[in-house]
Design a protein around this motif. Structure first.
Motif, PDB file in Angstrom:
ATOM      1  N   GLY A   1      42.238  70.217 104.157  1.00  0.00           N
ATOM      2  CA  GLY A   1      40.987  69.488 104.318  1.00  0.00           C
ATOM      3  C   GLY A   1      40.931  68.130 103.676  1.00  0.00           C
TER       4      GLY A   1
ATOM      5  N   ASN B   1      39.085  65.714 106.148  1.00  0.00           N
ATOM      6  CA  ASN B   1      37.729  65.329 105.750  1.00  0.00           C
ATOM      7  C   ASN B   1      37.612  63.824 105.565  1.00  0.00           C
TER       8      ASN B   1
ATOM      9  N   SER C   1      37.496  62.229 109.081  1.00  0.00           N
ATOM     10  CA  SER C   1      36.173  62.435 109.674  1.00  0.00           C
ATOM     11  C   SER C   1      35.155  61.456 109.105  1.00  0.00           C
TER      12      SER C   1
ATOM     13  N   GLN D   1      33.293  58.371 111.157  1.00  0.00           N
ATOM     14  CA  GLN D   1      31.850  58.310 111.324  1.00  0.00           C
ATOM     15  C   GLN D   1      31.238  57.042 110.721  1.00  0.00           C
TER      16      GLN D   1
ATOM     17  N   ALA E   1      26.002  63.809 109.854  1.00  0.00           N
ATOM     18  CA  ALA E   1      26.913  64.749 110.523  1.00  0.00           C
ATOM     19  C   ALA E   1      28.074  65.125 109.617  1.00  0.00           C
ATOM     20  N   TRP E   2      28.555  64.156 108.830  1.00  0.00           N
ATOM     21  CA  TRP E   2      29.648  64.462 107.905  1.00  0.00           C
ATOM     22  C   TRP E   2      29.176  65.407 106.810  1.00  0.00           C
ATOM     23  N   ARG E   3      27.974  65.180 106.292  1.00  0.00           N
ATOM     24  CA  ARG E   3      27.452  66.087 105.255  1.00  0.00           C
ATOM     25  C   ARG E   3      27.280  67.497 105.805  1.00  0.00           C
ATOM     26  N   ALA E   4      26.909  67.601 107.071  1.00  0.00           N
ATOM     27  CA  ALA E   4      26.789  68.923 107.680  1.00  0.00           C
ATOM     28  C   ALA E   4      28.150  69.616 107.756  1.00  0.00           C
ATOM     29  N   GLU E   5      29.207  68.851 107.999  1.00  0.00           N
ATOM     30  CA  GLU E   5      30.556  69.413 108.026  1.00  0.00           C
ATOM     31  C   GLU E   5      30.975  69.905 106.641  1.00  0.00           C
ATOM     32  N   ILE E   6      30.655  69.115 105.623  1.00  0.00           N
ATOM     33  CA  ILE E   6      31.128  69.403 104.269  1.00  0.00           C
ATOM     34  C   ILE E   6      30.317  70.500 103.603  1.00  0.00           C
ATOM     35  N   GLY E   7      29.004  70.490 103.819  1.00  0.00           N
ATOM     36  CA  GLY E   7      28.155  71.511 103.223  1.00  0.00           C
ATOM     37  C   GLY E   7      27.406  70.999 102.009  1.00  0.00           C
TER      38      GLY E   7
END
Length: 380
Positions: free
Chosen positions: A25, A29, A32, A36, A325-331
């Protein structure tokens, strides 16, 4: 001329498993986040070339390469340890990482790009016949060897990883055409146990190894003070043709494997300083890689996105929000901004020394050890 990123999804497969510090990752990450934020749009993104085993052999011994190809534990070569477990397609992926850094070097040397990066690279601990510190093939040394073979007169290597760049130093310790500069946490406290100021280069190459060994707890102001007090001087004295840099971001205060206390903002400041030095000294010719970094979600993607943005010529403001969208991927661990909100100002060493400061003691030790070899005045 656009900066260049050497990348393919295969490069993100360099990992030792989910229970290892070098977990999956880190690269994906980063890519990504950079995509973005529009950073990738400002770069030429090209895949690494096919593996040329002869280039790997320019640095690594045949029997070691054969052991890596077999992909089995081998104590003689450091394979299969807790730090360096074997993983599927270990040789193929590691060799491709090396080829990506060679391709970055080739692009800069031939003038196709002034700046080129391989964030998957930076595996600076690998030795000619052993894996070490999560590093299998030393992509940096292979790229430097390629540059020398291509006719490059002098290569400067600057390593800002929290760990000493021991493999690159060892491989070129006796070569006066290569200067290795490493700023790291003192080896008295941290792996790999090398990188003391007294390590200044072998016979005929005195002054071409420069080591700044910093005390635990060094923060942005201290680290940037040490960088400013040593790195520009030694690079100007050496006058390299090309600058190659390793950007391990494990010097961050949240990294779990070391004890320096830099922020994202401090790390970004070092990247900008190195870009400026490449412009000043090397006509802009700059090759950069990733490296260590084990705060996988909070630190690494932001740090290397900043690096890529600087390579592109359009740095990202630390106050920039990270994309939803990136924060949604990372959590839940995902940071809200591209910086840590830290002040990166520092007092210059040239404006006054504090003898009681452990950072200044480290600066003084380096300058005493190496400046006379370079014809420089240590300044005290």
């Amino acid at each position: 001329m656009k900066g260049r990123l050497i990348y393919s999804e295969e490069l993100s497969r360099y990992d030792f498993g989910t229970d290892h510090a070098m977990a999956p990752g880190r690269v994906a990450n980063t890519i990504s986040l950079a995509r973005q934020l529009g950073v990738l749009d400002r770069l030429d993104v090209v895949p690494p070339p096919a593996v040329d085993l002869e280039l790997i052999r320019r640095v690594h011994d045949d029997d070691y390469i054969a052991a890596v190809q077999r992909g089995e534990p081998n104590a003689e070569f450091g394979l299969g340890t807790t730090d360096n477990p074997v993983f599927p397609q270990m040789h193929d992926i590691s060799a491709l990482v090396a080829m990506a850094t060679v391709e970055a070097a080739r692009a800069v040397w031939t003038g196709e790009a002034l700046r080129a990066s391989n964030i998957s690279g930076g595996l600076h601990h690998a030795m000619p016949r052993s894996t070490s510190g999560f590093c299998i093939y030393n992509d940096l040394a292979i790229a430097i060897r390629w540059l020398l073979d291509a006719g490059c007169e002098r290569v400067a290597y600057v390593d800002v990883d929290v760990h000493h760049g021991d493999g690159v130093q060892a491989i070129f310790y006796d070569d006066p055409r290569v200067m290795t500069v490493s700023l790291h946490e003192t080896p008295a406290c941290l792996f790999p146990g090398t990188g003391f100021p007294e390590e200044t280069g072998g016979p005929g190459a005195e002054g071409t190894a420069v080591n700044v060994a910093l005390p635990p707890g060094t923060d942005d102001a201290g680290w940037l003070r040490a960088f400013d007090a040593v790195v520009p001087d030694v690079l100007r004295a050496f006058a390299p043709t090309i600058l190659i840099t390793q950007h391990g971001c494990d010097s961050h205060e949240h990294d779990p494997l070391a004890d320096l206390d830099l922020s994202l903002d401090g790390q970004r400041a070092s990247y900008l300083a190195l870009a400026d030095l490449a412009d000043e000294i090397c006509g802009g010719r700059w090759i950069s890689t990733g490296g260590g970094g084990y705060a996988l979600l909070h630190v690494v993607p932001r740090a290397w996105t900043h690096l890529l943005a600087i390579v592109s010529g359009e740095p990202v403001d630390p106050e920039t929000p990270t994309p939803d969208a990136w924060r949604a991927e990372i959590g839940t661990w995902a940071p809200l901004l591209m910086g840590d909100g830290s002040d990166v100002s520092f007092a210059r060493f040239a404006d006054g020394i504090s003898p009681e400061s452990r950072v200044d003691q480290a600066i003084l030790a380096t300058r005493r050890a190496v400046y006379p070899e370079l014809g420089l005045d240590p300044g005290f």
